[in-house]
Design a protein around this motif. Structure first.
Motif, PDB file in Angstrom:
ATOM      1  N   MET A   6      62.214  33.297  56.091  1.00 36.05           N
ATOM      2  CA  MET A   6      63.667  33.137  56.449  1.00 36.05           C
ATOM      3  C   MET A   6      64.161  34.681  56.230  1.00 36.05           C
ATOM      4  O   MET A   6      65.047  35.196  56.956  1.00 36.05           O
ATOM      5  N   HIS A   7      63.370  35.336  55.442  1.00 38.87           N
ATOM      6  CA  HIS A   7      64.209  36.840  55.030  1.00 38.87           C
ATOM      7  C   HIS A   7      63.119  37.867  55.374  1.00 38.87           C
ATOM      8  O   HIS A   7      63.267  39.142  54.977  1.00 38.87           O
ATOM      9  N   ARG A   8      62.297  37.646  56.219  1.00 42.00           N
ATOM     10  CA  ARG A   8      61.233  38.474  56.694  1.00 42.00           C
ATOM     11  C   ARG A   8      60.694  39.171  55.759  1.00 42.00           C
ATOM     12  O   ARG A   8      60.630  40.549  55.764  1.00 42.00           O
ATOM     13  N   VAL A   9      60.147  38.793  54.525  1.00 41.06           N
ATOM     14  CA  VAL A   9      59.628  39.584  53.318  1.00 41.06           C
ATOM     15  C   VAL A   9      58.115  39.879  53.828  1.00 41.06           C
ATOM     16  O   VAL A   9      57.377  39.350  54.374  1.00 41.06           O
ATOM     17  N   GLU A  10      58.033  41.324  53.707  1.00 41.17           N
ATOM     18  CA  GLU A  10      57.069  41.825  54.076  1.00 41.17           C
ATOM     19  C   GLU A  10      55.937  42.158  52.916  1.00 41.17           C
ATOM     20  O   GLU A  10      56.357  42.975  52.259  1.00 41.17           O
ATOM     21  N   VAL A  11      54.862  41.622  52.993  1.00 43.44           N
ATOM     22  CA  VAL A  11      54.101  41.763  51.764  1.00 43.44           C
ATOM     23  C   VAL A  11      52.976  43.038  52.125  1.00 43.44           C
ATOM     24  O   VAL A  11      52.215  42.787  53.073  1.00 43.44           O
ATOM     25  N   VAL A  12      53.146  43.806  51.336  1.00 40.59           N
ATOM     26  CA  VAL A  12      52.280  44.995  51.782  1.00 40.59           C
ATOM     27  C   VAL A  12      50.857  45.115  51.259  1.00 40.59           C
ATOM     28  O   VAL A  12      49.900  45.563  51.769  1.00 40.59           O
ATOM     29  N   ARG A  13      50.683  44.071  50.099  1.00 32.65           N
ATOM     30  CA  ARG A  13      49.381  43.980  49.542  1.00 32.65           C
ATOM     31  C   ARG A  13      49.323  42.570  49.084  1.00 32.65           C
ATOM     32  O   ARG A  13      50.441  41.918  48.560  1.00 32.65           O
ATOM     33  N   GLY A  14      48.256  41.669  49.211  1.00 36.40           N
ATOM     34  CA  GLY A  14      48.093  40.463  49.113  1.00 36.40           C
ATOM     35  C   GLY A  14      48.712  39.439  49.960  1.00 36.40           C
ATOM     36  O   GLY A  14      48.868  40.016  51.175  1.00 36.40           O
ATOM     37  N   SER A  15      49.351  38.589  49.643  1.00 38.47           N
ATOM     38  CA  SER A  15      49.986  37.660  50.546  1.00 38.47           C
ATOM     39  C   SER A  15      51.178  36.968  50.133  1.00 38.47           C
ATOM     40  O   SER A  15      51.504  36.803  48.891  1.00 38.47           O
ATOM     41  N   TRP A  16      52.157  36.435  50.770  1.00 39.97           N
ATOM     42  CA  TRP A  16      53.332  35.612  50.168  1.00 39.97           C
ATOM     43  C   TRP A  16      52.633  34.396  49.630  1.00 39.97           C
ATOM     44  O   TRP A  16      51.530  33.824  49.906  1.00 39.97           O
ATOM     45  N   PHE A  17      53.822  33.689  48.923  1.00 40.57           N
ATOM     46  CA  PHE A  17      53.357  32.380  48.140  1.00 40.57           C
ATOM     47  C   PHE A  17      52.871  31.286  49.264  1.00 40.57           C
ATOM     48  O   PHE A  17      53.408  31.270  50.434  1.00 40.57           O
ATOM     49  N   GLY A  18      51.862  30.687  48.783  1.00 42.03           N
ATOM     50  CA  GLY A  18      51.194  29.737  49.681  1.00 42.03           C
ATOM     51  C   GLY A  18      52.139  28.435  49.375  1.00 42.03           C
ATOM     52  O   GLY A  18      52.759  28.176  48.319  1.00 42.03           O
ATOM     53  N   GLU A  19      51.321  26.960  49.966  1.00 40.90           N
ATOM     54  CA  GLU A  19      51.970  25.968  49.769  1.00 40.90           C
ATOM     55  C   GLU A  19      51.929  25.362  48.469  1.00 40.90           C
ATOM     56  O   GLU A  19      52.648  24.781  47.871  1.00 40.90           O
ATOM     57  N   THR A  20      50.705  25.794  47.786  1.00 44.75           N
ATOM     58  CA  THR A  20      50.141  25.105  46.699  1.00 44.75           C
ATOM     59  C   THR A  20      50.324  26.020  45.356  1.00 44.75           C
ATOM     60  O   THR A  20      50.058  25.584  44.216  1.00 44.75           O
ATOM     61  N   ASP A  21      51.249  26.879  45.553  1.00 39.50           N
ATOM     62  CA  ASP A  21      51.487  28.134  44.391  1.00 39.50           C
ATOM     63  C   ASP A  21      52.384  27.447  43.380  1.00 39.50           C
ATOM     64  O   ASP A  21      52.057  27.886  42.392  1.00 39.50           O
ATOM     65  N   ALA A  22      53.252  26.667  43.836  1.00 36.23           N
ATOM     66  CA  ALA A  22      54.027  25.974  43.016  1.00 36.23           C
ATOM     67  C   ALA A  22      53.304  25.008  41.722  1.00 36.23           C
ATOM     68  O   ALA A  22      53.784  25.040  40.484  1.00 36.23           O
ATOM     69  N   THR A  23      52.124  24.631  41.989  1.00 28.21           N
ATOM     70  CA  THR A  23      51.359  23.824  41.116  1.00 28.21           C
ATOM     71  C   THR A  23      50.285  24.725  40.461  1.00 28.21           C
ATOM     72  O   THR A  23      49.613  23.839  39.533  1.00 28.21           O
ATOM     73  N   ARG A  24      50.227  25.727  40.455  1.00 29.73           N
ATOM     74  CA  ARG A  24      49.421  26.556  39.776  1.00 29.73           C
ATOM     75  C   ARG A  24      49.723  26.536  38.285  1.00 29.73           C
ATOM     76  O   ARG A  24      50.941  26.741  37.904  1.00 29.73           O
ATOM     77  N   LEU A  25      48.690  26.552  37.424  1.00 31.13           N
ATOM     78  CA  LEU A  25      49.244  26.530  35.983  1.00 31.13           C
ATOM     79  C   LEU A  25      49.463  27.907  35.818  1.00 31.13           C
ATOM     80  O   LEU A  25      50.272  28.314  34.670  1.00 31.13           O
TER      81      LEU A  25
END
Lengths: 408, 249
Positions: free
Chosen positions: A132-151
């Protein structure tokens, strides 16, 4: 059909031979066209880059058209209960089939850096926020679908944050400690460029991750927290959806709370905010091109008068009026297309030169590539100018009286 | 076999004062396949006008020109151009080669207007034709590097490269010395014979005219047999143009 093919090929051959024989004259006449096309392409390209950069900057801060913002407050100025807001929000997303939506909140989280603990601004978002905000990640990647459940919650940090950690390789899953009653280890999964005005570390975290750990983290209680709710919807339905959301939230929050739904993206206040600049750029470009075309028409007219005998000879050997018209026209078109290619190449060299990029990229983190449409426009303009500039000489050529021309 | 015929052809133009000026009047001419015609006449006698009519560059104001027994009066401009390109080859006094183009490119020029296989084979055909006129070694020479005789030979090759049925030569030796002129005419005759083309030569030169099998003279706008006695002329500057009003201008 066979005749058409030979006529076309023959005309191009004639045109090319004419250009080859009079290359000095042609080169001189085409300098103007090449410069005009270069100017046109450059102006359009710079305009497009500037416009695109402005749009992207706007979209990064306030979302893409149409982004609806929902916020609510109670009579005493505090935010309504999060649970009620979230429930109403989720129901609305389901009811209106909205796929791109994010809650956005600001918090301050204490981070254990190697040189001590520092409070860091944390933007809490949902996964679709990146698109939605065109966030450009210069290294790594944007949050994935399952990142919310990570410990160990995932963090996306700005490059100031990342450099303060010693610029670790993200492939090594660098961690950082979030200070609180019970410290939380978080993994840095992405790095974004710091905004031009940022000089401090900042980070982004998923709302759900934060909510789960909120009690463990030492957050600044005095830090104002006004969560907003954003959704990216088609502009055509935004007005109607605004009304409906307003009504839904007002009903859900009950009396004593006020809900506000509004659009804040760059396109919220009119059809095309870039129209004036576009018109100005187009006006300049057309003027530049007209000047180039005038020069070419002038030289072409003089030239065709010098070629009356040649045209007469060709007519005596069977060249039809249409063929002469087309051949003279093709000379102009073939020449201007060649000049157009040179002009566009010059334009690319100019626009992508480091000095020009520095000038137009002020305040923009990444420069868009040279716009393809500007290059195509340059070539199309060169072709059209060639056709128009060739029209007058071609008409003169057709009106040549063969008998007089042979004896010219 | 007749392929071109002029019946009562006349050509009148308007003078600046709007009075008509008759250039050709009642011309009767039949051109057979393989014919050798010469037309002589004084300057201004209408020779070039007749040549333009024969080459479909101009239309008569009176009478009719038949091509393969078909009247050409109603030919569209395009059909006239296409017919001219296919059936007529011009040779001009000043050669009229395209400057800046090589001999080969000059000879290839008429083939650019062919729509058949000759268009695609134009380089080979033109080279062969230049070879036939003895210029196989000058393919890449531009006109400014060729002698007058060589230029006229290029012009002959160009006129014949599409194998026309009619060759119209307008003072073909006018810009050449006598010896070169004779060589050029012999070559023209030889190649025209080989391709079965009719040759109409317009000339001032009685020696060149004598090479033809049928000789004509243009006199007072009329085409007469060259063997006929020369009419006494009035000596007026405008002569031999005839004034249909009968008044002496």
């Amino acid at each position: 059909m066979k005749g058409l093919v030979t006529a076309f090929v023959g005309s191009v051959i004639e045109a090319w031979a004419e250009l080859r024989i009079h290359r000095t004259r042609v080169l001189l006449s085409l300098v103007g066209v090449a410069v005009a096309v270069c100017a046109l392409t450059s102006v359009v390209a710079l305009g497009n880059i500037a416009q695109q950069a402005t749009i992207e900057t706007s979209e990064r801060s306030s979302g893409r058209p149409a982004t609806l913002y929902v916020s609510a407050y109670t009579a005493d100025g505090s935010a309504p209960p999060t649970a009620t807001m979230d429930k109403t929000w989720n129901e609305a997303l389901e009811r209106y089939s909205v796929h791109y939506a994010s809650r956005v909140n600001q918090q301050q989280v204490s981070i254990q850096f190697i040189d001590g603990v520092s409070p860091v601004n944390a933007t809490l978002v949902d996964q679709p926020y990146g698109t939605m905000h065109r966030v450009e990640v210069v290294r790594g990647s944007w949050f994935g679908e399952t990142d919310a459940t990570r410990l160990a919650p995932a963090l996306i940090v700005n490059d100031i944050f990342w450099q303060r950690l010693g610029s670790p390789d993200l492939a090594t899953h660098p961690t950082v400690s979030l200070v609180g009653s019970k410290p939380v280890t978080a993994v840095i999964t992405g790095v974004i460029a710091a905004l031009p005005y940022e000089d401090q570390p900042s980070m982004m975290m998923l709302n759900d991750s934060y909510t789960r750990l909120a009690e463990q983290l030492a957050t600044d209680a005095s830090y104002p927290s006004y969560p907003s709710y954003e959704m990216w919807v088609p502009p055509s339905v935004s007005a109607e959806l605004t009304t409906r959301l307003q009504s839904d939230f007002s009903a859900s929050l009950g009396e004593g709370a006020t809900a506000q739904v509004n659009r804040q993206d760059y396109a919220a206040y009119g059809d095309d905010p870039f129209l004036p600049i576009k018109l100005m750029i187009s006006g300049v470009a057309v003027l530049v091109l007209l000047l180039g075309a005038l020069g070419l028409v002038n030289i072409s007219l003089v030239t065709v008068r010098q070629r009356i005998q040649e045209i007469g000879i060709r007519r005596s050997f069977g060249a039809t009026a249409a063929r002469v018209f087309f051949a003279v026209m093709m000379e102009s078109v073939v020449a201007t297309v060649a000049a157009g290619v040179v002009g566009v190449m010059l334009s690319i060299l100019i626009v992508k030169s480091p000095w020009v990029e520095d000038v137009i990229s002020q305040g923009v983190s990444d420069i868009p590539a040279f716009p393809l449409d500007a290059a195509l426009l340059g070539l199309a303009a060169a072709t059209v100018v060639g056709a128009i500039a060739g029209l007058l000489p071609a008409l003169v050529a057709v009106r040549v009286k063969v008998i007089d021309a042979i004896r010219y | 076999m007749t392929f071109l015929e002029l019946r009562g052809v006349g050509r009148t133009v308007s003078r600046p004062d709007d009075r008509p000026l008759v250039i050709l009047d009642g011309v009767e001419l039949v051109v057979e396949v393989g014919d050798r015609l010469s037309i002589v006449g004084r300057s201004g006698s209408g020779k070039s006008t007749l040549l333009n009519l024969l080459g479909l560059l101009d239309s008569p104001t009176e009478g009719e020109i038949f091509l393969d027994d078909e009247p050409t009066r109603h030919f569209s401009a395009r059909r006239r151009d296409v017919t001219r390109g296919r059936d007529v080859g011009f040779i001009f006094q000043q050669f009229n080669l395209l400057q800046g183009r090589t001999a080969l490119e000059n000879v290839m020029t008429p083939l650019l207007y062919d729509t058949g296989s000759a268009f695609w084979r134009r380089r080979a055909i033109a080279s062969e034709m230049l070879d036939r006129v003895g210029l196989g070694h000058r393919l890449s020479s531009t006109p400014d590097r060729l002698s007058g005789g060589e230029q006229q030979r290029v012009a002959i090759a160009r006129a014949l490269v599409r194998r026309p049925r009619l060759i119209l030569a307008d003072e073909p030796t006018g810009a050449l010395d006598i010896e070169t002129g004779e060589i050029v005419m012999a070559l023209l005759d030889e190649i025209a014979t080989a391709s079965d083309a009719a040759l109409v030569t317009i000339t001032h030169d009685p020696a060149i005219a004598a090479l033809a099998t049928r000789r004509f003279r243009l006199e007072k706008g009329a085409l007469v047999d060259a063997a006929a006695p020369v009419l006494a002329h009035e000596g007026a500057p405008g002569h031999p143009f005839a004034d249909p009003s009968g008044s002496d201008s």
